[in-house]
Design a protein around this motif. Structure first.
Motif, mmCIF file in Angstrom:
data_model
loop_
_atom_site.group_PDB
_atom_site.id
_atom_site.type_symbol
_atom_site.label_atom_id
_atom_site.label_comp_id
_atom_site.label_asym_id
_atom_site.label_seq_id
_atom_site.Cartn_x
_atom_site.Cartn_y
_atom_site.Cartn_z
ATOM 1 N N GLN A 146 74.319 59.349 -26.201
ATOM 2 C CA GLN A 146 74.280 60.253 -25.062
ATOM 3 C C GLN A 146 75.441 60.022 -24.093
ATOM 4 O O GLN A 146 75.909 60.950 -23.437
ATOM 5 N N MET A 147 75.913 58.795 -24.031
ATOM 6 C CA MET A 147 77.022 58.452 -23.146
ATOM 7 C C MET A 147 78.380 58.625 -23.817
ATOM 8 O O MET A 147 79.418 58.368 -23.206
ATOM 9 N N GLY A 148 78.381 59.025 -25.085
ATOM 10 C CA GLY A 148 79.633 59.207 -25.802
ATOM 11 C C GLY A 148 80.312 57.908 -26.187
ATOM 12 O O GLY A 148 81.527 57.869 -26.391
ATOM 13 N N GLN A 149 79.525 56.846 -26.317
ATOM 14 C CA GLN A 149 80.064 55.533 -26.666
ATOM 15 C C GLN A 149 79.875 55.280 -28.165
ATOM 16 O O GLN A 149 78.804 55.559 -28.705
ATOM 17 N N PRO A 150 80.883 54.759 -28.844
ATOM 18 C CA PRO A 150 80.757 54.531 -30.294
ATOM 19 C C PRO A 150 79.763 53.418 -30.622
ATOM 20 O O PRO A 150 79.580 52.477 -29.845
ATOM 21 N N PHE A 151 79.119 53.532 -31.771
ATOM 22 C CA PHE A 151 78.235 52.487 -32.269
ATOM 23 C C PHE A 151 78.155 52.616 -33.779
ATOM 24 O O PHE A 151 78.486 53.657 -34.349
ATOM 25 N N ASN A 152 77.706 51.554 -34.425
ATOM 26 C CA ASN A 152 77.665 51.503 -35.886
ATOM 27 C C ASN A 152 76.207 51.426 -36.342
ATOM 28 O O ASN A 152 75.544 50.401 -36.160
ATOM 29 N N LYS A 153 75.731 52.518 -36.937
ATOM 30 C CA LYS A 153 74.341 52.553 -37.381
ATOM 31 C C LYS A 153 74.057 51.480 -38.425
ATOM 32 O O LYS A 153 72.999 50.836 -38.410
ATOM 33 N N ALA A 154 75.000 51.286 -39.334
ATOM 34 C CA ALA A 154 74.800 50.314 -40.410
ATOM 35 C C ALA A 154 74.631 48.912 -39.845
ATOM 36 O O ALA A 154 73.802 48.126 -40.323
ATOM 37 N N ALA A 155 75.409 48.597 -38.824
ATOM 38 C CA ALA A 155 75.314 47.267 -38.208
ATOM 39 C C ALA A 155 73.959 47.082 -37.542
ATOM 40 O O ALA A 155 73.334 46.018 -37.657
ATOM 41 N N HIS A 156 73.495 48.103 -36.848
ATOM 42 C CA HIS A 156 72.171 48.040 -36.222
ATOM 43 C C HIS A 156 71.092 47.863 -37.294
ATOM 44 O O HIS A 156 70.145 47.088 -37.123
ATOM 45 N N ARG A 157 71.244 48.584 -38.390
ATOM 46 C CA ARG A 157 70.249 48.522 -39.467
ATOM 47 C C ARG A 157 70.214 47.130 -40.099
ATOM 48 O O ARG A 157 69.139 46.595 -40.395
ATOM 49 N N ARG A 158 71.395 46.530 -40.295
ATOM 50 C CA ARG A 158 71.436 45.183 -40.904
ATOM 51 C C ARG A 158 70.734 44.157 -40.028
ATOM 52 O O ARG A 158 70.025 43.268 -40.532
ATOM 53 N N VAL A 159 70.918 44.262 -38.731
ATOM 54 C CA VAL A 159 70.251 43.329 -37.813
ATOM 55 C C VAL A 159 68.744 43.484 -37.913
ATOM 56 O O VAL A 159 67.998 42.486 -37.960
ATOM 57 N N LEU A 160 68.269 44.717 -37.976
ATOM 58 C CA LEU A 160 66.831 44.947 -38.088
ATOM 59 C C LEU A 160 66.288 44.448 -39.424
ATOM 60 O O LEU A 160 65.161 43.932 -39.496
ATOM 61 N N MET A 161 67.065 44.597 -40.486
ATOM 62 C CA MET A 161 66.634 44.090 -41.788
ATOM 63 C C MET A 161 66.472 42.572 -41.745
ATOM 64 O O MET A 161 65.526 42.015 -42.316
ATOM 65 N N ASP A 162 67.366 41.909 -41.019
ATOM 66 C CA ASP A 162 67.294 40.446 -40.906
ATOM 67 C C ASP A 162 66.115 40.005 -40.050
ATOM 68 O O ASP A 162 65.431 39.025 -40.376
ATOM 69 N N THR A 163 65.867 40.729 -38.952
ATOM 70 C CA THR A 163 64.830 40.296 -38.014
ATOM 71 C C THR A 163 63.420 40.679 -38.462
ATOM 72 O O THR A 163 62.452 39.982 -38.133
ATOM 73 N N THR A 164 63.296 41.781 -39.226
ATOM 74 C CA THR A 164 61.961 42.236 -39.626
ATOM 75 C C THR A 164 61.651 41.942 -41.094
ATOM 76 O O THR A 164 60.476 41.940 -41.483
ATOM 77 N N GLY A 165 62.685 41.733 -41.907
ATOM 78 C CA GLY A 165 62.470 41.545 -43.336
ATOM 79 C C GLY A 165 62.175 42.847 -44.062
ATOM 80 O O GLY A 165 61.829 42.836 -45.249
ATOM 81 N N ARG A 166 62.324 43.980 -43.360
ATOM 82 C CA ARG A 166 62.061 45.283 -43.959
ATOM 83 C C ARG A 166 63.284 45.780 -44.730
ATOM 84 O O ARG A 166 64.410 45.387 -44.468
#
Length: 286
Positions: free
Chosen positions: A25-45
């Motif tokens: 919403q703020m027009g700031q770049p982000f990496n979906k894959a990086a966010h997903r990898r962190v969640l995979m590590d923290t949740t084991g999903r």
């Protein structure tokens, strides 16, 4: 069968989802894959499980007629616990909620931010079919939705959003007529609601600007939302009356997904052809 997501897992993925949404919403770049990898590590999903849950969160946002992360298409059949996690996060982040509804940060850096090949606003003269009214949702989810302000009421009271939408349509109409070689008509476009008051039943006076009807007036009543194309909106008794008296010139100019793309469509009278008009406010008098 996979185990249901725990409260801690729901909290983690909702928190991360809203980080991505705020960046977007703020027009700031982000990496979906990086966010997903962190969640995979923290949740084991798994990758697929996390992607599906992201789409579930988008579905919750859709029920509230709020923006969702682009690319995560809403998918239903989510846990009530997930909706509760979304509610808790929005309650904890009131500024984020105000950003999503358009109470703050409505425009980025002016109309240039919205320019497209078709002009300032991408206008589709064919309105959407269906949608808007959520049918057959579970009672507990319906109770969850009722905790939030009605989207039509939310947008109607948001003067910041409404004025920003009118401003953009005013500039869009001026530029559209200029591009058609009608500088004379462009100079005659008028922001009626700002300059003359709200009692006329429409916001912008413009012109068809093409063919034999180039100088025929267009009365545009602007309805703006940060939500989707089918987000409900309010129409006043006066606006409805004007639409019936002058169906040849009156149009609803519906702006949606305002902050990100500012897309739009027209509704041409009779309005009942496209939308259901439901009385929602009653006057109590002695």
């Amino acid at each position: 069968m996979a185990e249901p997501w725990s409260d801690a897992e729901n909290e983690a993925i909702v928190k991360d989802y809203f980080v991505m949404l705020e960046h977007e919403q703020m027009g700031q770049p982000f990496n979906k894959a990086a966010h997903r990898r962190v969640l995979m590590d923290t949740t084991g999903r798994s990758h697929g499980s996390i992607e599906y849950k992201h789409c579930n969160i988008s579905a919750v946002m859709g029920l509230l007629e709020l923006p969702h992360v682009a690319g995560y298409k809403p998918r239903g059949n989510f846990q009530n616990a997930l909706a509760e996690a979304v509610e808790a996060h929005l309650n904890e982040k009131p500024d984020l909620y105000r950003l999503l509804t358009g109470e703050i940060g409505t425009l980025k850096d002016g109309s240039a931010e919205y320019s497209t090949e078709e002009g300032i606003i991408a206008v589709d003269e064919t309105p959407p079919k269906g949608g808007g009214q959520k049918q057959g949702i579970p009672e507990d989810i319906e109770r969850f939705v009722r905790k939030f302000e009605n989207p039509a009421e939310r947008d109607a009271r948001n003067r910041n959003l409404g004025k920003a939408g009118e401003s953009l349509v005013y500039e869009h109409e001026r530029r559209r007529l200029q591009s058609l070689g009608r500088e004379d008509l462009s100079e005659s476009v008028r922001w009626v609601a700002r300059d003359d008051g709200d009692g006329y039943g429409y916001d912008i006076l413009s012109f068809n600007g093409k063919g034999d009807g180039a100088e025929q007036e267009l009365w545009l009543e602007v309805k703006t939302t940060n939500g989707s194309a089918t987000t409900p909106f309010y129409i006043t008794r006066n606006e409805l009356q004007v639409s019936k008296e002058r169906p040849d010139v009156f149009r609803i100019f519906r702006l949606y997904d305002f902050r990100m793309r500012a897309s739009a469509y027209w509704l041409t009278p009779p309005l009942e052809k496209y939308v259901s008009l439901t009385p929602t406010i009653f006057r109590a008098s002695f």
